[in-house]
Design a protein around this motif. Structure first.
Motif, short mmCIF file in Angstrom:
data_model
loop_
_atom_site.label_atom_id
_atom_site.label_comp_id
_atom_site.label_asym_id
_atom_site.label_seq_id
_atom_site.Cartn_x
_atom_site.Cartn_y
_atom_site.Cartn_z
N HIS A 73 7.44 -0.59 3.07
CA HIS A 73 6.50 -0.29 1.98
C HIS A 73 5.71 -1.54 1.60
O HIS A 73 6.27 -2.54 1.19
CB HIS A 73 7.27 0.22 0.77
CG HIS A 73 6.40 0.74 -0.32
ND1 HIS A 73 5.71 1.93 -0.23
CD2 HIS A 73 6.09 0.23 -1.54
CE1 HIS A 73 5.04 2.14 -1.34
NE2 HIS A 73 5.24 1.12 -2.15
N GLN A 74 4.39 -1.45 1.72
CA GLN A 74 3.51 -2.55 1.34
C GLN A 74 2.74 -2.15 0.09
O GLN A 74 2.10 -1.10 0.04
CB GLN A 74 2.53 -2.86 2.48
CG GLN A 74 3.21 -3.29 3.77
CD GLN A 74 4.00 -4.57 3.60
OE1 GLN A 74 3.53 -5.52 2.95
NE2 GLN A 74 5.19 -4.61 4.17
N ALA A 75 2.81 -2.99 -0.94
CA ALA A 75 2.21 -2.66 -2.23
C ALA A 75 0.71 -2.39 -2.10
O ALA A 75 -0.01 -3.07 -1.37
CB ALA A 75 2.45 -3.79 -3.22
N ASN A 76 0.26 -1.38 -2.81
CA ASN A 76 -1.17 -1.06 -2.95
C ASN A 76 -1.50 -1.19 -4.42
O ASN A 76 -0.96 -0.44 -5.25
CB ASN A 76 -1.44 0.37 -2.46
CG ASN A 76 -2.91 0.74 -2.52
OD1 ASN A 76 -3.69 0.15 -3.26
ND2 ASN A 76 -3.30 1.75 -1.75
N PRO A 77 -2.36 -2.14 -4.80
CA PRO A 77 -2.58 -2.39 -6.24
C PRO A 77 -3.20 -1.23 -7.00
O PRO A 77 -3.20 -1.25 -8.24
CB PRO A 77 -3.51 -3.61 -6.23
CG PRO A 77 -4.18 -3.58 -4.90
CD PRO A 77 -3.16 -3.04 -3.95
#
Length: 702
Positions: A595-599
């Protein structure tokens, strides 16, 4: 004092006017990291009078804006990639500490036995309106502006040198007037492709002029808006009736005086908000203010020459209305006269580059206490939409027209209410032989609350006047049953699950829960502060019943084709200076690496199974990574008392605990969409976001 120098480099937004609407615009745009040039003709904040009432919904918004930490170490941490922290008092706490809270309204009328008597009391914000701050906050507009200025200055410290232009404290250049503006076509010059708006500004003392290029211009310069006049065209002398933008509506012959004063009186309810009708001297509204002041709205002679209505005339009229009670005026802080009228701009923008807001778009009487609130929320709404577009994740031609669509409809409702309210309040009380039975009954007991009369008269407007009744109709952001997205989506039946009580286009109802990370009791609507992100609330219900759906949803979120990964900003582009979680960074666990953060998205997971019976790590990826936003729905709520501590928030929202649901909350706290917690539901959300978001690309707008 050194001469004022307006920066010559292009900016993202020019804000004209530093009243509450302009302050809200500047605060939001600075929070989103936009380069803001803010100017005002005045040499200081408001020193006396003007607007003074903040309604419950506006307080809810101000609480959600929060306060960033002005600490130097925090700023240093931010420059090294960490988020700004919400540790300052913020405008809400500052204003609440300085203001006067009005919980009740007293009604005074002539009766068969008294020249003037209290005939009823009512809650300022009735209990059927679901809010945390169930009162109207009253304080001087200058204090409101000062609270904004302090918070803007705190946030400007977190901006990069490229984002924050050199400016006085609070970011406002004063004694600077607006001269003209124009929007150039892209063919005009190279800069017109990104900064098409040309604005001419002038030092009102030295008459030095500057020409500034910007992406957007916000006209928050009041009822006599020079920005509106400029873009509307027409000749001098046309007033507000000709040109591309007209002010539609009419004025009445009703004249009112308004005073802020200190008084001595035998009137018992001087510390209440009072609505007073005399038998034959007119009407008056009394509002308590900070620093021992009272505001008086005094009805003057209809049709009289407004210019000849003096402070002494206003005082003498007030004394007559208060009779038989003594009323002695001392220090008068402010006096003004106004004529009641309701007008609304035919357009809020002509090109989605120059926008009008606040009093530049709607004028009305001040007694309803709505103007400043709606004006601030105009800019609050516009700013997050501009942010989506300018960060390269929002479709300009789809998003920006919704500003006028949504906010003009709210202003139209305000003017309808204000016209009705003003007519009612400006009339005389009935003669004693015209008193209705319920008024007679109420007058028999000065302390009685005539609930039936109150509900019949005020309920239809109380929801709106609290600010909570400002609702939006179907559009790309509001997936109502009659919206195009619901009607056209292959998964349209997944929207608005049966029994759901949340309505798209209305604010998220307040709710309480227990944060599993630390067992703190929280208010769900305030957990994620204003940061430009969509808040995805996963109402997971009973975890033993919905675990399979949660796992499938988590897998979908982490897939390359999910809305979460499809609509990402370019590398290095953030949604705001307060990106990410309000309470910390994503949890760094060795087991959750996909999971890569999406602002522009954040997740809040709410489980109705008591948190003693499961662990946050029992949840499937990616939800444990948002561990500070995982909650147990086990706090009693008196509004759904029948639920006890067994899923009261699910009950309040109308969500089946055995099925769950997904709630999309817009960056402004309004519900955008509600779907079922299943594959059709999240695919419906993919269609929802596709209507207004831009698929990931190599380059963002900023």
């Amino acid at each position: 004092m050194p001469p004022i120098q307006i920066p010559s480099k292009p900016v993202d937004v020019v804000v004209i006017g530093a009243g509450p609407a302009g302050m809200m615009a500047s605060l939001c745009c600075n929070t989103y990291g936009l380069k803001v040039l803010h100017i005002d003709e005045r040499d200081s904040i408001t020193t006396a009078g003007r607007a003074d009432g903040i309604q419950p919904r506006t307080l809810e918004v101000l609480r959600n804006i929060g306060g960033v930490n002005p600490d130097a170490q925090q700023r240093q941490d931010f420059k090294h990639g960490k988020n700004a922290k919400f540790a300052g008092p913020g405008p809400a706490k500052t204003m609440i500490n300085q203001g006067v809270r009005v919980y009740e309204v007293a009604f005074w009328d002539p009766t068969e036995t008294s020249q003037l008597a209290r005939t009823s009391r009512a809650a300022s914000c009735p209990d059927f309106v679901d809010v945390v701050d169930n009162y109207t906050l009253l304080l001087h507009q200058g204090l409101i502006e000062q609270a904004f200025l302090q918070e803007i200055e705190n946030r400007r410290q977190y901006l990069t040198t490229d984002e924050a232009i050199p400016a006085p404290e609070g970011g406002v250049f004063r004694n600077i007037g607006f001269v003209s503006c124009k929007t150039h076509p892209e063919s005009y010059d190279e800069l017109a492709k990104t900064h098409p708006v040309e604005v001419v500004l002038e030092n009102i003392n030295t008459h030095q002029q500057w020409t500034v290029r910007t992406k957007y211009l916000f006209g928050c310069d009041g009822a006599r808006s020079k920005v509106r006049k400029c873009i509307a065209g027409g000749e001098d002398g046309d007033g507000e009736w000709k040109g591309k933008i007209t002010m539609q509506g009419e004025a009445t012959d009703i004249i009112w005086g308004v005073m802020d004063a200190r008084v001595k009186t035998t009137f018992p309810d001087i510390k209440y908000k009072c609505l007073i009708h005399s038998k034959d001297a007119g009407s008056i509204m009394v509002i308590p203010r900070e620093a021992g002041l009272c505001r008086f709205y005094v009805q003057l002679q209809a049709g009289a020459d407004r210019s000849k209505q003096t402070q002494d005339i206003c005082i003498n009229t007030a004394k007559k209305i208060f009779a038989p009670y003594d009323l002695e005026f001392g220090y008068v802080d402010w006096f003004s006269v106004y004529q009641i009228g309701q007008r609304i701009a035919s357009n809020y923008t002509l090109d989605e580059r120059v926008f009008l807001g606040g009093d530049a778009t709607h004028t009305h009487s001040p007694k309803a206490g709505q103007g400043m609130n709606i004006s601030m929320l105009d800019m609050y709404t516009l700013a997050w939409k501009i942010n989506l577009v300018e960060k390269g994740v929002g479709k300009r031609d789809i998003i920006l027209p919704t500003y006028e669509q949504e906010r003009r409809s709210v202003a139209q409702e305000l003017l309808r209410f204000d016209a009705e309210y003003s007519r009612l309040f400006s009339g005389r009380s009935p003669q004693s032989d015209q008193l209705t039975a319920d008024v007679k009954a109420a007058s028999k007991s000065a302390n009685a609350v005539d609930a039936e009369r109150f509900i019949a008269t005020f309920k239809k407007n109380a929801f709106f006047t609290s600010g909570c009744g400002a609702i939006y109709f179907a559009n790309v952001f509001n997936a109502l049953p009659d919206s195009d997205i619901v009607k056209k989506s292959k998964y349209g039946k997944a929207f608005n699950p049966q029994g759901c009580k949340l309505i798209a286009g209305q604010r998220l109802l307040p709710g309480k829960a227990i944060r599993c990370e630390d067992a703190n009791q929280i208010r769900i609507q305030q957990e994620v502060k204003m940061n430009g992100a969509f808040r995805i609330h996963v109402l997971a219900g009973k975890i033993e019943s919905t675990m399979s759906q949660l796992k499938a949803f988590g897998q979908y979120i982490d897939s390359s084709d999910s809305f979460y990964n499809r609509y990402r900003p370019a590398k290095g582009v953030y949604s705001s200076i307060v990106d990410g979680l309000a309470n910390g960074d994503l949890a760094n666990t060795t087991t959750l690496t996909t999971h890569q953060a999406n602002p522009f998205f954040t997740f809040l997971t709410i489980v109705s199974t008591h948190y003693y019976n499961w662990e946050v790590t029992d949840l499937p990826s990616p939800f444990p990574q948002y561990r500070s936003q995982v909650y147990s729905d086990s706090l009693f709520d008196r509004r759904v008392a029948e639920a006890g501590t067994n899923g009261p928030l699910h009950k309040k929202y109308g969500i089946d605990e055995n099925k769950g649901a997904i709630i999309v909350v817009r960056p402004d706290g309004y519900v955008g969409a509600v779907v079922s917690l299943n594959e059709d539901g999240w695919l419906a959300l993919a269609d929802y976001f596709e209507t207004f978001m831009v698929k990931s690309g190599p380059k963002a707008s900023l």
